[in-house]
Design a protein around this motif. Structure first.
Motif, PDB file in Angstrom:
ATOM      1  N   ASN B  30       0.807  -1.212   0.000  1.00 17.45           N
ATOM      2  CA  ASN B  30       0.000   0.000   0.000  1.00 17.45           C
ATOM      3  C   ASN B  30       0.849   1.275   0.000  1.00 17.45           C
ATOM      4  O   ASN B  30       0.323   2.371  -0.162  1.00 17.45           O
ATOM      5  CB  ASN B  30      -0.981   0.011   1.189  1.00 17.45           C
ATOM      6  N   ARG B  31       2.145   1.128   0.165  1.00 20.26           N
ATOM      7  CA  ARG B  31       3.012   2.307   0.146  1.00 20.26           C
ATOM      8  C   ARG B  31       3.834   2.318  -1.133  1.00 20.26           C
ATOM      9  O   ARG B  31       4.361   1.284  -1.555  1.00 20.26           O
ATOM     10  CB  ARG B  31       3.931   2.327   1.358  1.00 20.26           C
ATOM     11  N   LEU B  32       3.989   3.507  -1.702  1.00 22.43           N
ATOM     12  CA  LEU B  32       4.747   3.673  -2.941  1.00 22.43           C
ATOM     13  C   LEU B  32       5.604   4.908  -2.818  1.00 22.43           C
ATOM     14  O   LEU B  32       5.140   5.947  -2.334  1.00 22.43           O
ATOM     15  CB  LEU B  32       3.780   3.793  -4.130  1.00 22.43           C
ATOM     16  N   TYR B  33       6.844   4.797  -3.275  1.00 23.21           N
ATOM     17  CA  TYR B  33       7.833   5.857  -3.100  1.00 23.21           C
ATOM     18  C   TYR B  33       8.495   6.184  -4.438  1.00 23.21           C
ATOM     19  O   TYR B  33       8.703   5.307  -5.269  1.00 23.21           O
ATOM     20  CB  TYR B  33       8.945   5.406  -2.132  1.00 23.21           C
ATOM     21  N   TRP B  34       8.867   7.448  -4.586  1.00 24.56           N
ATOM     22  CA  TRP B  34       9.690   7.869  -5.710  1.00 24.56           C
ATOM     23  C   TRP B  34      11.001   8.441  -5.170  1.00 24.56           C
ATOM     24  O   TRP B  34      11.007   9.250  -4.237  1.00 24.56           O
ATOM     25  CB  TRP B  34       8.982   8.934  -6.547  1.00 24.56           C
ATOM     26  N   TYR B  35      12.098   7.998  -5.805  1.00 21.82           N
ATOM     27  CA  TYR B  35      13.423   8.501  -5.494  1.00 21.82           C
ATOM     28  C   TYR B  35      14.107   8.895  -6.802  1.00 21.82           C
ATOM     29  O   TYR B  35      13.766   8.398  -7.871  1.00 21.82           O
ATOM     30  CB  TYR B  35      14.281   7.428  -4.791  1.00 21.82           C
ATOM     31  N   ASN B  51      -1.551   4.282  -0.030  1.00 21.62           N
ATOM     32  CA  ASN B  51      -2.750   4.127  -0.888  1.00 21.62           C
ATOM     33  C   ASN B  51      -2.768   5.293  -1.870  1.00 21.62           C
ATOM     34  O   ASN B  51      -1.773   5.541  -2.536  1.00 21.62           O
ATOM     35  CB  ASN B  51      -3.992   4.015  -0.023  1.00 21.62           C
ATOM     36  N   GLU B  52      -3.849   6.038  -1.948  1.00 24.20           N
ATOM     37  CA  GLU B  52      -3.887   7.122  -2.935  1.00 24.20           C
ATOM     38  C   GLU B  52      -3.448   8.462  -2.360  1.00 24.20           C
ATOM     39  O   GLU B  52      -3.326   9.444  -3.095  1.00 24.20           O
ATOM     40  CB  GLU B  52      -5.284   7.250  -3.544  1.00 24.20           C
ATOM     41  N   ALA B  53      -3.184   8.523  -1.068  1.00 24.61           N
ATOM     42  CA  ALA B  53      -2.824   9.779  -0.417  1.00 24.61           C
ATOM     43  C   ALA B  53      -1.321  10.046  -0.520  1.00 24.61           C
ATOM     44  O   ALA B  53      -0.499   9.203  -0.132  1.00 24.61           O
ATOM     45  CB  ALA B  53      -3.241   9.735   1.047  1.00 24.61           C
ATOM     46  N   GLN B  54      -0.981  11.225  -1.019  1.00 23.64           N
ATOM     47  CA  GLN B  54       0.425  11.631  -1.067  1.00 23.64           C
ATOM     48  C   GLN B  54       0.768  12.235   0.290  1.00 23.64           C
ATOM     49  O   GLN B  54       0.277  13.317   0.636  1.00 23.64           O
ATOM     50  CB  GLN B  54       0.640  12.641  -2.194  1.00 23.64           C
ATOM     51  N   LEU B  55       1.628  11.573   1.052  1.00 23.34           N
ATOM     52  CA  LEU B  55       1.856  11.958   2.436  1.00 23.34           C
ATOM     53  C   LEU B  55       3.002  12.933   2.614  1.00 23.34           C
ATOM     54  O   LEU B  55       3.048  13.663   3.608  1.00 23.34           O
ATOM     55  CB  LEU B  55       2.068  10.714   3.304  1.00 23.34           C
ATOM     56  N   GLU B  56       3.954  12.890   1.705  1.00 25.56           N
ATOM     57  CA  GLU B  56       5.069  13.831   1.857  1.00 25.56           C
ATOM     58  C   GLU B  56       5.727  14.080   0.516  1.00 25.56           C
ATOM     59  O   GLU B  56       5.810  13.183  -0.320  1.00 25.56           O
ATOM     60  CB  GLU B  56       6.111  13.314   2.856  1.00 25.56           C
ATOM     61  N   LYS B  57       6.184  15.320   0.352  1.00 30.50           N
ATOM     62  CA  LYS B  57       6.956  15.704  -0.829  1.00 30.50           C
ATOM     63  C   LYS B  57       8.252  16.338  -0.370  1.00 30.50           C
ATOM     64  O   LYS B  57       8.258  17.174   0.537  1.00 30.50           O
ATOM     65  CB  LYS B  57       6.184  16.720  -1.675  1.00 30.50           C
TER      66      LYS B  57
END
Lengths: 112, 114
Positions: B30-35, B51-57
C-alpha cells in the motif's frame, strides 16, 4: 536534517579477505537498511535492521546496528568476486517511516 | 506478481518538454515511493504515497514535478518543462504497511535531457 555517511566510499580487496563498511547517521532512528546495486541496475534489499544490537547474516555478509552510537556495519567475510557492487545504507527519519536518507554508497571491487 | 515495474526504462527528451513515468508496485503493497539517483550518489527521496494519499513531498520536488497515485494502484511522476539538471535515474519502490520487510525497488527510468 538527517545525514548518513558511509566509509570508505571505494574499497578494493583481494578475494578471501575480510573487511567492514561503516555507516554513521546523525539523528536517532531505529530503522536502517542495506542495499546492493550493480552497475546500471536498481537496488536490491539486503538487510533491514530494526533495533539496537540487531545482527543479520546472509552468506558472506553480516550487518549490525548500534542505535546508541548511530552506527551500522556491513562485514564481508572471505570476499569473492561476485560481491563486487555498490553497497548503500539508508536510514528512515524517526518520525516518518516513509522517507529514507541514503549514504553515498561504497563501491566494492573484489580482485582475484 | 513479479515485483515493481517501471516504464519506460529509458527516456531521452529535449529540454523544455514534458515527460511522464509510470510505476506499478507489488499489488499487495500500500506504500509507494519515488526517489531520484544521479551518478555516483545515493538515491534522494522525492515523495511517497500511502494508498492514494500523497503523504510527503521533498523540497527537492519543484513545482515542475507532480506525482499521482489514482485508486491507490499504479503511480505516475510527471516532470514539466524539463531541464538538463533533471537527468537522472528515477526509482520507484513499494512496501507493505509493516516496514519490517523494507522496500522493493523497481528497475528505474533513466531520463536524459538534451
Amino acid at each position: 536534517e538527517l545525514k548518513v555517511e558511509q566509509n570508505p566510499l571505494f574499497l578494493s580487496m583481494q578475494e578471501g579477505k575480510n573487511y567492514t563498511i561503516y555507516c554513521n547517521y546523525s539523528t536517532t532512528s531505529d530503522r536502517l537498511y542495506w542495499y546492493r546495486q550493480d552497475p546500471g541496475k536498481s537496488l536490491e534489499s539486503l538487510f533491514v535492521l530494526l533495533s539496537n544490537g540487531a545482527v543479520k547474516q546472509e552468506g558472506r555478509l553480516m550487518a549490525s546496528l548500534d542505535t546508541k552510537a548511530r552506527l551500522s556495519t556491513l562485514h564481508i567475510t572471505a570476499a569473492v568476486h561476485d560481491l563486487s557492487a555498490t553497497y548503500f545504507c539508508a536510514v528512515d527519519y524517526p518520525t516518518n517511516a516513509g522517507k529514507s536518507t541514503f549514504g553515498d554508497g561504497t563501491t566494492l571491487t573484489v580482485k582475484p | 506478481d513479479t515485483g515493481v515495474s517501471q516504464d519506460p526504462r529509458h527516456k531521452i527528451t529535449k529540454r523544455g518538454q514534458n515527460v511522464t513515468f509510470r510505476c506499478d508496485p507489488i499489488s499487495e503493497h500500500n506504500r509507494l515511493y519515488w526517489y531520484r539517483q544521479t551518478l555516483g550518489q545515493g538515491p534522494e527521496f522525492l515523495t511517497y504515497f500511502q494508498n492514494e494519499a500523497q503523504l510527503e513531498k521533498s523540497r527537492l520536488l519543484s513545482d515542475r514535478f507532480s506525482a499521482e497515485r489514482p485508486k491507490g494502484s499504479f503511480s505516475t511522476l510527471e516532470i514539466q518543462r524539463t531541464e538538463q539538471g533533471d537527468s537522472a535515474m528515477y526509482l520507484c519502490a513499494s512496501s507493505p504497511g509493516q516496514l519490517y520487510y523494507g522496500y522493493t525497488f523497481g528497475s528505474g527510468t533513466r531520463l536524459t535531457v538534451v
